[in-house]
Enzyme design. Structure first.
Site, PDB file in Angstrom:
ATOM      1  N   GLY A  65       1.157  -1.236  -0.065  1.00  0.00           N
ATOM      2  CA  GLY A  65      -0.187   0.299   0.830  1.00  0.00           C
ATOM      3  C   GLY A  65       0.500   1.336  -0.193  1.00  0.00           C
ATOM      4  O   GLY A  65       0.165   1.944  -0.501  1.00  0.00           O
ATOM      5  N   ASP A 113      -5.275   1.696  10.744  1.00  0.00           N
ATOM      6  CA  ASP A 113      -6.836   1.533  10.926  1.00  0.00           C
ATOM      7  C   ASP A 113      -7.452   0.646  12.044  1.00  0.00           C
ATOM      8  O   ASP A 113      -6.977   1.805  12.466  1.00  0.00           O
ATOM      9  CB  ASP A 113      -7.712   0.562   9.751  1.00  0.00           C
TER      10      ASP A 113
HETATM   11  P1  IMP Z   1      -4.909  -2.098  10.502  1.00  0.00           P
HETATM   12  O1  IMP Z   1      -4.076  -3.405  10.875  1.00  0.00           O
HETATM   13  O2  IMP Z   1      -6.268  -2.100  10.982  1.00  0.00           O
HETATM   14  O3  IMP Z   1      -4.149  -1.042  10.810  1.00  0.00           O
HETATM   15  O4  IMP Z   1      -4.619  -2.006   9.234  1.00  0.00           O
HETATM   16  C1  IMP Z   1      -3.530  -1.492   8.139  1.00  0.00           C
HETATM   17  C2  IMP Z   1      -3.747  -2.403   6.757  1.00  0.00           C
HETATM   18  O5  IMP Z   1      -5.175  -3.070   6.209  1.00  0.00           O
HETATM   19  C3  IMP Z   1      -3.510  -1.514   5.931  1.00  0.00           C
HETATM   20  O6  IMP Z   1      -2.199  -0.949   5.746  1.00  0.00           O
HETATM   21  C4  IMP Z   1      -3.940  -1.500   4.665  1.00  0.00           C
HETATM   22  O7  IMP Z   1      -3.620  -2.355   3.998  1.00  0.00           O
HETATM   23  C5  IMP Z   1      -5.672  -2.471   5.242  1.00  0.00           C
HETATM   24  N1  IMP Z   1      -6.503  -1.136   5.430  1.00  0.00           N
HETATM   25  C6  IMP Z   1      -7.261  -0.289   6.197  1.00  0.00           C
HETATM   26  N2  IMP Z   1      -8.136   0.510   5.905  1.00  0.00           N
HETATM   27  C7  IMP Z   1      -8.066   0.529   4.750  1.00  0.00           C
HETATM   28  C8  IMP Z   1      -8.823   1.184   3.322  1.00  0.00           C
HETATM   29  O8  IMP Z   1      -9.774   2.238   3.957  1.00  0.00           O
HETATM   30  N3  IMP Z   1      -8.880   0.891   2.324  1.00  0.00           N
HETATM   31  C9  IMP Z   1      -7.847  -0.192   1.752  1.00  0.00           C
HETATM   32  N4  IMP Z   1      -6.876  -0.684   2.825  1.00  0.00           N
HETATM   33  C10 IMP Z   1      -7.383  -0.725   4.269  1.00  0.00           C
END
Ligand code: IMP
Length: 180
Positions: free
Chosen positions: A48, A107
């Site tokens: 990403g 996120d």
């Molecule tokens: P976390 O571990 O929940 O913070 O998620 C992080 C990962 O989830 C990011 O590096 C993204 O790959 C994916 N992600 C979280 N939210 C989104 C979004 O709104 N769009 C696209 N990818 C997301």
């Protein structure tokens, strides 16, 4: 283009390319000041962050290195529970160094916490985190975020490196899932 349909979902323009570019310049200017006498190493987290990392790094005027790491799609176990392993982490490139982690989005915060644990284990001199996007209402972890591009609502976004089921990364603007 103000809206786009990808697979089965409708998206609306959210952060246009010129705003992203302007914000990246501001973040880079701050990093250039904060690390003015240092030689930091930037670690971009794939997939990403590839576009953000490239654009940010072009604005960094320090003697700096950059390398990219990928999280495994499988989950291994550790004393702290399930973690995704960082592929490509070479402790000699991190040990004793000032490290800046580049993420696309925080996120729930789980991913960045896992990454930080693994980087810390390689003995860096310091670690700071950069994320282009941050969803404060979704974040469940105490994530130390040092440089944030934009705080956004708890809604799905894509573009500028971020994907929906593998698609949509090749957009200069960031789009948000349209509300039904
Ligand atoms: P976390 O571990 O929940 O913070 O998620 C992080 C990962 O989830 C990011 O590096 C993204 O790959 C994916 N992600 C979280 N939210 C989104 C979004 O709104 N769009 C696209 N990818 C997301």
């Amino acid at each position: 283009m103000n809206t786009k349909t990808l697979l089965d979902k409708k998206f609306e323009i959210f952060i246009p390319a010129d705003r992203i570019k302007a914000r990246i310049k501001q973040i880079a200017a701050q990093i250039n000041v904060d690390y003015r006498d240092e030689r930091p190493v930037f670690l971009g987290i794939l997939n990403g962050s590839f576009m953000f990392a490239a654009d940010l790094f072009k604005e960094i005027h320090l003697d700096a290195e950059i390398t990219f790491l990928k999280l495994s799609s499988y989950e291994g176990m550790s004393t702290t529970g399930k973690v995704k392993q960082l592929i490509g982490l070479n402790s000699s490139s991190v040990s004793g160094r000032h490290v800046l982690i580049i993420e696309d989005i925080v996120d729930t915060g789980g991913t960045l916490v896992d990454i930080l644990d693994q980087i810390e284990a390689s003995g860096p001199q310091s670690v700071k985190t950069i994320s282009l996007l941050y969803k404060p209402q979704a974040c469940k972890k105490d994530v130390p975020l040092d440089y944030i591009g934009f705080e956004i609502p708890d809604r799905f976004v894509l573009g500028y490196g971020l994907d929906y089921d593998g698609y949509g990364r090749n957009s200069k603007d960031i789009y948000i899932l349209a509300e039904e």
